[in-house]
Design a protein around this motif. Structure first.
Motif, PDB file in Angstrom:
ATOM      1  N   LYS A 257      -1.035  10.358   0.569  1.00  0.00           N
ATOM      2  CA  LYS A 257      -0.469   9.200   1.267  1.00  0.00           C
ATOM      3  C   LYS A 257      -1.487   8.615   2.242  1.00  0.00           C
ATOM      4  O   LYS A 257      -1.495   8.985   3.410  1.00  0.00           O
ATOM      5  CB  LYS A 257       0.767   9.617   2.059  1.00  0.00           C
ATOM      6  CG  LYS A 257       1.897  10.171   1.261  1.00  0.00           C
ATOM      7  CD  LYS A 257       3.030  10.543   2.213  1.00  0.00           C
ATOM      8  CE  LYS A 257       4.102  11.329   1.539  1.00  0.00           C
ATOM      9  NZ  LYS A 257       5.169  11.723   2.457  1.00  0.00           N
TER      10      LYS A 257
ATOM     11  N   GLY B  83      -1.350   5.734   3.375  1.00  0.00           N
ATOM     12  CA  GLY B  83      -0.655   4.769   4.219  1.00  0.00           C
ATOM     13  C   GLY B  83      -1.168   3.372   3.945  1.00  0.00           C
ATOM     14  O   GLY B  83      -1.572   3.058   2.829  1.00  0.00           O
ATOM     15  N   ALA B  84      -1.183   2.527   4.942  1.00  0.00           N
ATOM     16  CA  ALA B  84      -1.674   1.154   4.793  1.00  0.00           C
ATOM     17  C   ALA B  84      -3.080   1.057   5.379  1.00  0.00           C
ATOM     18  O   ALA B  84      -3.360   1.641   6.423  1.00  0.00           O
ATOM     19  CB  ALA B  84      -0.736   0.187   5.503  1.00  0.00           C
TER      20      ALA B  84
ATOM     21  N   GLU C  23       4.956   0.279  -1.001  1.00  0.00           N
ATOM     22  CA  GLU C  23       6.171  -0.026  -0.235  1.00  0.00           C
ATOM     23  C   GLU C  23       7.306   0.784  -0.869  1.00  0.00           C
ATOM     24  O   GLU C  23       7.249   1.994  -0.849  1.00  0.00           O
ATOM     25  CB  GLU C  23       6.436  -1.526  -0.208  1.00  0.00           C
ATOM     26  CG  GLU C  23       5.266  -2.336   0.329  1.00  0.00           C
ATOM     27  CD  GLU C  23       5.291  -2.566   1.820  1.00  0.00           C
ATOM     28  OE1 GLU C  23       6.240  -3.186   2.297  1.00  0.00           O
ATOM     29  OE2 GLU C  23       4.350  -2.139   2.503  1.00  0.00           O
TER      30      GLU C  23
ATOM     31  N   ASP D 153      -3.266  -3.142   2.193  1.00  0.00           N
ATOM     32  CA  ASP D 153      -2.724  -3.191   3.539  1.00  0.00           C
ATOM     33  C   ASP D 153      -1.204  -2.964   3.545  1.00  0.00           C
ATOM     34  O   ASP D 153      -0.569  -3.049   4.576  1.00  0.00           O
ATOM     35  CB  ASP D 153      -3.103  -4.485   4.260  1.00  0.00           C
ATOM     36  CG  ASP D 153      -2.708  -5.750   3.509  1.00  0.00           C
ATOM     37  OD1 ASP D 153      -1.936  -5.668   2.530  1.00  0.00           O
ATOM     38  OD2 ASP D 153      -3.182  -6.831   3.894  1.00  0.00           O
ATOM     39  N   LYS D 154      -0.661  -2.637   2.379  1.00  0.00           N
ATOM     40  CA  LYS D 154       0.740  -2.231   2.280  1.00  0.00           C
ATOM     41  C   LYS D 154       0.797  -0.704   2.231  1.00  0.00           C
ATOM     42  O   LYS D 154      -0.096  -0.064   1.709  1.00  0.00           O
ATOM     43  CB  LYS D 154       1.372  -2.811   1.020  1.00  0.00           C
ATOM     44  CG  LYS D 154       1.437  -4.328   1.017  1.00  0.00           C
ATOM     45  CD  LYS D 154       2.162  -4.816  -0.209  1.00  0.00           C
ATOM     46  CE  LYS D 154       2.288  -6.309  -0.324  1.00  0.00           C
ATOM     47  NZ  LYS D 154       2.093  -7.129   0.796  1.00  0.00           N
ATOM     48  N   LYS D 155       1.855  -0.129   2.753  1.00  0.00           N
ATOM     49  CA  LYS D 155       2.021   1.326   2.735  1.00  0.00           C
ATOM     50  C   LYS D 155       2.092   1.785   1.274  1.00  0.00           C
ATOM     51  O   LYS D 155       2.875   1.242   0.489  1.00  0.00           O
ATOM     52  CB  LYS D 155       3.293   1.704   3.488  1.00  0.00           C
ATOM     53  CG  LYS D 155       3.458   3.168   3.721  1.00  0.00           C
ATOM     54  CD  LYS D 155       4.676   3.436   4.585  1.00  0.00           C
ATOM     55  CE  LYS D 155       4.858   4.925   4.773  1.00  0.00           C
ATOM     56  NZ  LYS D 155       6.052   5.219   5.561  1.00  0.00           N
ATOM     57  N   HIS D 156       1.267   2.783   0.927  1.00  0.00           N
ATOM     58  CA  HIS D 156       1.244   3.251  -0.451  1.00  0.00           C
ATOM     59  C   HIS D 156       0.913   4.734  -0.532  1.00  0.00           C
ATOM     60  O   HIS D 156       0.433   5.324   0.430  1.00  0.00           O
ATOM     61  CB  HIS D 156       0.252   2.425  -1.287  1.00  0.00           C
ATOM     62  CG  HIS D 156      -1.149   2.434  -0.771  1.00  0.00           C
ATOM     63  ND1 HIS D 156      -1.556   1.678   0.315  1.00  0.00           N
ATOM     64  CD2 HIS D 156      -2.249   3.101  -1.183  1.00  0.00           C
ATOM     65  CE1 HIS D 156      -2.845   1.886   0.537  1.00  0.00           C
ATOM     66  NE2 HIS D 156      -3.292   2.760  -0.353  1.00  0.00           N
TER      67      HIS D 156
END
Length: 189
Positions: free
Chosen positions: A124, A126-127, A148, A165-168
């Motif tokens: 994870k 994150g972003a 997301e 820049d999206k949570k992934h």
């Protein structure tokens, strides 16, 4: 990774971080506030006394709006990137080993990584910072990528492009190691 290799990476990251901080006229305190990494940890990294985890390196890269590979750069004109022989960093949970490839010699606008995701594990990151685009290809195995709240299941040689820049997160649902190839571009570099 052997002790010598870990020390070499720690020294390299520390020297590069100090250089960037000084170029930007930042104090350690300002760098800590920008990266959300403690001043003590940053000082230890700059002196080569700490081998930062992948999570910490991502925080530093995101805070400074630079590609992660810039912190791991080696200055060579011709370079061959061989599996398991270059710089590598581990995710905090050690599920993912990331090997930056072909680092730039300056604050680049893209970077390439090879990643090895352990069986039945999740990574994870994150972003990332605003303006990052990730291109991911499954070289071996399969991966579920959560962006997301959506899941995308990719198999060998499938590729995906998305805004980093999206949570992934990357999930290996199999009992074998998944090998991924990342290209990341930075529009704000």
């Amino acid at each position: 990774m052997d002790k010598y290799e870990a020390e070499k990476i720690a020294k390299q990251v520390g020297e590069t971080l100090r250089k960037i901080r000084k170029e930007r006229g930042m104090s350690l305190q300002q760098l800590a506030e920008t990266t959300d990494v403690s001043k003590l940890t940053l000082g230890n990294i700059e002196r080569g006394e700490a081998n930062p985890s992948l999570t910490v390196i991502w925080k530093i890269a995101n805070g400074l709006s630079i590609p992660l590979s810039f912190l791991l750069q080696e200055n060579e004109e011709v370079k061959i990137s061989r599996k398991h022989r270059g710089n590598k960093v581990l995710s905090a949970n050690e599920a993912c080993t990331l090997e930056p490839m072909f680092e730039g010699t300056h604050h680049g606008s893209s970077e390439i990584h090879r990643a090895f995701l352990k069986p039945n594990s999740e990574y994870k990151p994150g972003a990332h910072q605003l303006g990052v685009t990730e291109y991911v290809t499954v070289m071996s195995g399969e991966v579920k990528i959560k962006i997301e709240d959506e899941y995308y299941h990719l198999y060998e040689y499938d590729s995906i492009k998305f805004s980093g820049d999206k949570k992934h997160a990357y999930i290996n649902p199999t009992s074998s190691t998944t090998v991924l190839h990342f290209v990341m571009t930075y529009s704000n570099s």
